[in-house]
Every structure is written in structure tokens, then in C-alpha cells.
Design a protein around this motif. Structure first.
Motif, PDB file in Angstrom:
ATOM      1  N   GLU A 152     -48.689 136.703 -37.788  1.00 19.16           N
ATOM      2  CA  GLU A 152     -48.405 137.338 -39.440  1.00 19.16           C
ATOM      3  C   GLU A 152     -47.917 138.945 -39.278  1.00 19.16           C
ATOM      4  N   GLN A 153     -47.717 138.756 -38.041  1.00 22.58           N
ATOM      5  CA  GLN A 153     -47.298 140.614 -37.777  1.00 22.58           C
ATOM      6  C   GLN A 153     -45.852 141.450 -38.553  1.00 22.58           C
ATOM      7  N   VAL A 154     -45.137 140.516 -39.353  1.00 20.63           N
ATOM      8  CA  VAL A 154     -43.740 140.171 -39.627  1.00 20.63           C
ATOM      9  C   VAL A 154     -44.626 141.831 -40.779  1.00 20.63           C
ATOM     10  N   TYR A 155     -45.815 141.552 -41.549  1.00 23.86           N
ATOM     11  CA  TYR A 155     -46.283 142.402 -42.459  1.00 23.86           C
ATOM     12  C   TYR A 155     -46.124 143.678 -42.117  1.00 23.86           C
ATOM     13  N   LEU A 156     -46.738 144.030 -40.905  1.00 31.24           N
ATOM     14  CA  LEU A 156     -46.546 145.920 -40.569  1.00 31.24           C
ATOM     15  C   LEU A 156     -45.089 146.255 -40.880  1.00 31.24           C
ATOM     16  N   THR A 157     -43.923 145.381 -40.741  1.00 33.21           N
ATOM     17  CA  THR A 157     -42.575 146.018 -41.045  1.00 33.21           C
ATOM     18  C   THR A 157     -42.397 146.349 -42.266  1.00 33.21           C
ATOM     19  N   LYS A 158     -42.621 145.458 -43.090  1.00 35.20           N
ATOM     20  CA  LYS A 158     -42.807 145.578 -44.525  1.00 35.20           C
ATOM     21  C   LYS A 158     -43.787 146.554 -45.132  1.00 35.20           C
ATOM     22  N   VAL A 159     -45.137 146.971 -44.677  1.00 34.89           N
ATOM     23  CA  VAL A 159     -45.793 147.973 -44.898  1.00 34.89           C
ATOM     24  C   VAL A 159     -44.953 149.650 -44.315  1.00 34.89           C
ATOM     25  N   VAL A 160     -44.288 149.740 -43.150  1.00 36.16           N
ATOM     26  CA  VAL A 160     -43.178 150.961 -42.913  1.00 36.16           C
ATOM     27  C   VAL A 160     -42.937 150.790 -43.971  1.00 36.16           C
ATOM     28  N   SER A 161     -41.312 150.028 -43.807  1.00 38.10           N
ATOM     29  CA  SER A 161     -40.597 150.050 -45.261  1.00 38.10           C
ATOM     30  C   SER A 161     -40.681 150.495 -45.886  1.00 38.10           C
ATOM     31  N   LEU A 162     -41.613 149.388 -46.967  1.00 31.32           N
ATOM     32  CA  LEU A 162     -41.908 149.615 -47.875  1.00 31.32           C
ATOM     33  C   LEU A 162     -42.484 151.390 -48.353  1.00 31.32           C
ATOM     34  N   GLY A 163     -43.593 151.265 -47.442  1.00 25.56           N
ATOM     35  CA  GLY A 163     -43.997 153.272 -46.720  1.00 25.56           C
ATOM     36  C   GLY A 163     -42.289 154.296 -47.243  1.00 25.56           C
TER      37      GLY A 163
ATOM     38  N   GLY B  73     -34.975 175.019 -61.328  1.00 27.08           N
ATOM     39  CA  GLY B  73     -34.514 174.326 -62.415  1.00 27.08           C
ATOM     40  C   GLY B  73     -33.507 173.192 -62.375  1.00 27.08           C
ATOM     41  N   VAL B  74     -33.135 172.330 -60.865  1.00 21.01           N
ATOM     42  CA  VAL B  74     -32.448 171.797 -61.540  1.00 21.01           C
ATOM     43  C   VAL B  74     -32.586 170.931 -61.702  1.00 21.01           C
ATOM     44  N   SER B  75     -31.085 170.327 -62.663  1.00 20.30           N
ATOM     45  CA  SER B  75     -31.041 169.536 -63.689  1.00 20.30           C
ATOM     46  C   SER B  75     -31.021 167.790 -63.137  1.00 20.30           C
ATOM     47  N   GLN B  76     -30.174 168.189 -62.908  1.00 20.46           N
ATOM     48  CA  GLN B  76     -29.765 166.767 -62.131  1.00 20.46           C
ATOM     49  C   GLN B  76     -30.419 166.127 -61.695  1.00 20.46           C
ATOM     50  N   THR B  77     -30.920 165.117 -61.571  1.00 20.03           N
ATOM     51  CA  THR B  77     -31.591 163.880 -61.336  1.00 20.03           C
ATOM     52  C   THR B  77     -30.839 162.810 -59.929  1.00 20.03           C
ATOM     53  N   LYS B  78     -31.253 162.668 -59.107  1.00 23.65           N
ATOM     54  CA  LYS B  78     -30.708 161.736 -58.203  1.00 23.65           C
ATOM     55  C   LYS B  78     -31.634 160.870 -58.606  1.00 23.65           C
ATOM     56  N   SER B  79     -30.943 159.367 -57.850  1.00 23.33           N
ATOM     57  CA  SER B  79     -31.980 157.995 -58.179  1.00 23.33           C
ATOM     58  C   SER B  79     -31.224 157.389 -56.136  1.00 23.33           C
ATOM     59  N   LEU B  80     -31.864 157.490 -55.567  1.00 24.00           N
ATOM     60  CA  LEU B  80     -31.493 157.579 -53.898  1.00 24.00           C
ATOM     61  C   LEU B  80     -30.817 155.730 -53.606  1.00 24.00           C
ATOM     62  N   LYS B  81     -31.892 155.495 -54.924  1.00 23.72           N
ATOM     63  CA  LYS B  81     -31.478 153.816 -54.536  1.00 23.72           C
ATOM     64  C   LYS B  81     -31.832 152.861 -53.075  1.00 23.72           C
ATOM     65  N   ALA B  82     -32.846 153.503 -52.724  1.00 20.66           N
ATOM     66  CA  ALA B  82     -33.071 153.208 -51.082  1.00 20.66           C
ATOM     67  C   ALA B  82     -33.896 151.728 -50.989  1.00 20.66           C
ATOM     68  N   ARG B  83     -32.999 150.650 -49.970  1.00 23.29           N
ATOM     69  CA  ARG B  83     -33.042 149.494 -50.023  1.00 23.29           C
ATOM     70  C   ARG B  83     -33.151 148.831 -48.423  1.00 23.29           C
ATOM     71  N   ILE B  84     -34.397 147.817 -48.055  1.00 21.57           N
ATOM     72  CA  ILE B  84     -34.757 147.582 -46.853  1.00 21.57           C
ATOM     73  C   ILE B  84     -33.362 146.673 -46.433  1.00 21.57           C
ATOM     74  N   LYS B  85     -32.797 146.863 -45.538  1.00 23.87           N
ATOM     75  CA  LYS B  85     -32.348 145.937 -45.180  1.00 23.87           C
ATOM     76  C   LYS B  85     -32.367 145.308 -43.810  1.00 23.87           C
ATOM     77  N   TRP B  86     -33.020 143.839 -44.258  1.00 23.60           N
ATOM     78  CA  TRP B  86     -33.888 143.046 -42.740  1.00 23.60           C
ATOM     79  C   TRP B  86     -33.333 142.792 -41.256  1.00 23.60           C
ATOM     80  N   PRO B  87     -33.892 143.197 -40.827  1.00 22.61           N
ATOM     81  CA  PRO B  87     -35.187 142.955 -40.366  1.00 22.61           C
ATOM     82  C   PRO B  87     -36.263 144.425 -41.101  1.00 22.61           C
ATOM     83  N   ASN B  88     -35.659 145.301 -40.646  1.00 23.84           N
ATOM     84  CA  ASN B  88     -35.972 146.768 -40.647  1.00 23.84           C
ATOM     85  C   ASN B  88     -35.402 148.001 -40.911  1.00 23.84           C
ATOM     86  N   ASP B  89     -34.446 148.135 -41.479  1.00 18.95           N
ATOM     87  CA  ASP B  89     -33.350 149.334 -41.640  1.00 18.95           C
ATOM     88  C   ASP B  89     -33.640 150.335 -42.925  1.00 18.95           C
ATOM     89  N   ILE B  90     -33.159 151.014 -42.871  1.00 17.32           N
ATOM     90  CA  ILE B  90     -33.530 151.647 -44.501  1.00 17.32           C
ATOM     91  C   ILE B  90     -31.833 151.966 -44.766  1.00 17.32           C
TER      92      ILE B  90
END
Ligand code: BTN
Length: 222
Positions: free
Chosen positions: A76-87, A105-122
Motif C-alpha cells: 500500500e505504500q504507493v498511497y503515500l505517493t498519492k497523498v503527497v502528490s495530490l496535496g 486587484g489583479v484581475s487576471q486569473t491563471k489556471s496552473l493546470k497542475a498534473r502528476i507525472k507518474w510516479p511522483n513528479d509535479i
């Protein structure tokens, strides 16, 4: 701190070879309280995955390690990877709210669109913003303790020889306070860790798939 136990016991070091190594050494001789956080302003021998180095400009980024006792089996240790990368991706997802509520008053909102690249790069887009190195202490089939090491690029503007690296500042144009970032990250990682502790593994699986960068799954490309 936006967290109840992660980072409450904060060990702040000016310079150390590696916060992961420091934490592992500490755990040989003592039982640090769960959530103990080792934070370094500078790492002289930061370690990455697969024996690589982790380079980080002093005082520009976050390099830290969290001590956890996750009570998982080896399987189950993979769950720690999931916990940290999702955090970490949860934290990155919160940045656009922060920007739109900016007092100047910064009007522009930026969506950073973060993704997890397996196994644990963000990643954000095709650039890496954070790396995770989890080192577990095993006893038979049980994970007795874990050190979750995180390198998170915050204000560094140039990464020599690392074309695929990026920082929060490069992405947003803003200078970020390191302690606020650390606090935000700890809060998000703790929330995910509590999902693990309350056995919400299905939720972690689902959210991990939704955030996966390199898995061809429905929802992974949104
Ligand atoms: C990777 O992407 O290869 C993982 C990088 C992990 C770097 C962090 S920085 C804090 C902690 N201490 C280390 O020596 N490594 C991790």
C-alpha cells in the motif's frame, strides 16, 4: 501553519546535505512526533529519484521533508505517493483563487493546470515544478515510518541546464512568500493524509487518476 500536525514541529536548518538524510538519521536515534518537518534554506547534496541530484537555488525555493507513520503495508505504500502528490496539486490549484483575491486587484486569473507525472513528479504544462522523494523504513511487510521529501520551485527564475524546470514565479510573475507556500502545502498534504488515515483510498485513487499527466484515462486531460 494551515495544518494541525504537519509542520508543527519545525526543524529549520540553514544548510544541510539533504533534509531526507537528516530526517532518516534523526529517526535512527529518536522517535520524532508525526508531522515533524525538516526545512533547509540550502541543501548541499539534495537527492532526487533514481540517484539523481536535486538542485535548488538557496532561499528561493522550498526543500523540506516530513516524518510520517502511515501504518501501511508494503503493497500500500504507493498511497503515500498519492497523498503527497495530490496535496501539492491541490495547493497549485488554489493559487488562482489567491491571485483573483489579490489586494492590489489583479484581475487576471491563471489556471496552473497542475498534473502528476507518474510516479511522483509535479508538472504544470510540460514543465516540472516539484519533485518528491519518499523513503520508507520497512519491517517485514509493514511500513514503519516514512520520510516524504519535497522540492518545490517557488521564486527561482533560471534553471541552468534544466530546460524542463519551472517555478511558481516564472509561471505567474509573482514573488511568493516561502513561509506562506510552506504553510499552504502542509495544509493540503495534511488534508490528503487524513483521507488516507480515514481509509478513503478510493477517493485518492480517483483523484490521482484525474490528475495523471501520462496516463491515458478519462478525465486525465481536462
Ligand atoms: C525528484 O524529482 O527527483 C525528487 C526530488 C526530491 C527533492 C527533495 S528536496 C527535499 C528532500 N531532500 C532531498 O535530498 N530530496 C528531497
Amino acid at each position: 501553519m494551515e495544518s494541525l500536525f504537519i509542520g508543527q514541529n519545525l526543524i529549520e536548518l540553514n544548510s544541510v546535505d539533504s533534509t531526507n538524510s537528516y530526517a532518516l538519521e534523526l529517526m535512527k536515534n529518536s522517535l520524532p512526533v508525526e508531522g515533524s518537518l525538516i526545512y533547509a534554506h540550502t541543501q548541499t547534496g539534495g537527492r532526487g529519484q533514481r540517484g539523481k541530484q536535486w538542485q535548488s537555488e538557496p532561499n528561493s525555493n522550498l526543500t523540506f521533508s516530513i516524518v510520517l507513520y502511515p501504518n501501511l503495508t508494503v503493497a500500500e505504500q504507493v498511497y503515500l505517493t498519492k497523498v503527497v502528490s495530490l496535496g501539492i496539486t491541490d495547493y497549485l490549484d488554489s493559487i488562482k483563487e489567491f491571485e483573483s483575491r489579490h489586494p492590489q486587484g489583479v484581475s487576471q486569473t491563471k489556471s496552473l493546470k497542475a498534473r502528476i507525472k507518474w510516479p511522483n513528479d509535479i508538472y504544470v504544462g510540460d514543465k516540472k515544478i516539484a519533485g518528491i522523494l519518499i523513503e520508507n523504513n520497512l519491517k517485514g511487510e509493514q511500513v514503519v515510518s516514512s520520510v516524504a521529501g519535497i522540492g518545490f520551485n517557488v521564486n527561482q527564475m533560471k534553471f541552468d541546464g534544466l530546460d524542463s524546470a519551472v517555478s511558481l514565479r516564472m509561471l505567474t510573475g509573482f514573488d511568493f512568500g516561502l513561509s506562506e507556500c510552506l504553510s499552504g502545502l502542509c495544509g493540503r498534504i495534511e488534508a490528503r493524509y487524513l483521507q488516507l488515515k480515514t481509509n478513503k483510498k478510493d477517493l485518492l485513487d480517483l483523484d490521482f487518476l484525474k490528475k495523471a499527466y501520462n496516463l491515458p484515462v478519462a478525465g486525465g486531460q481536462e
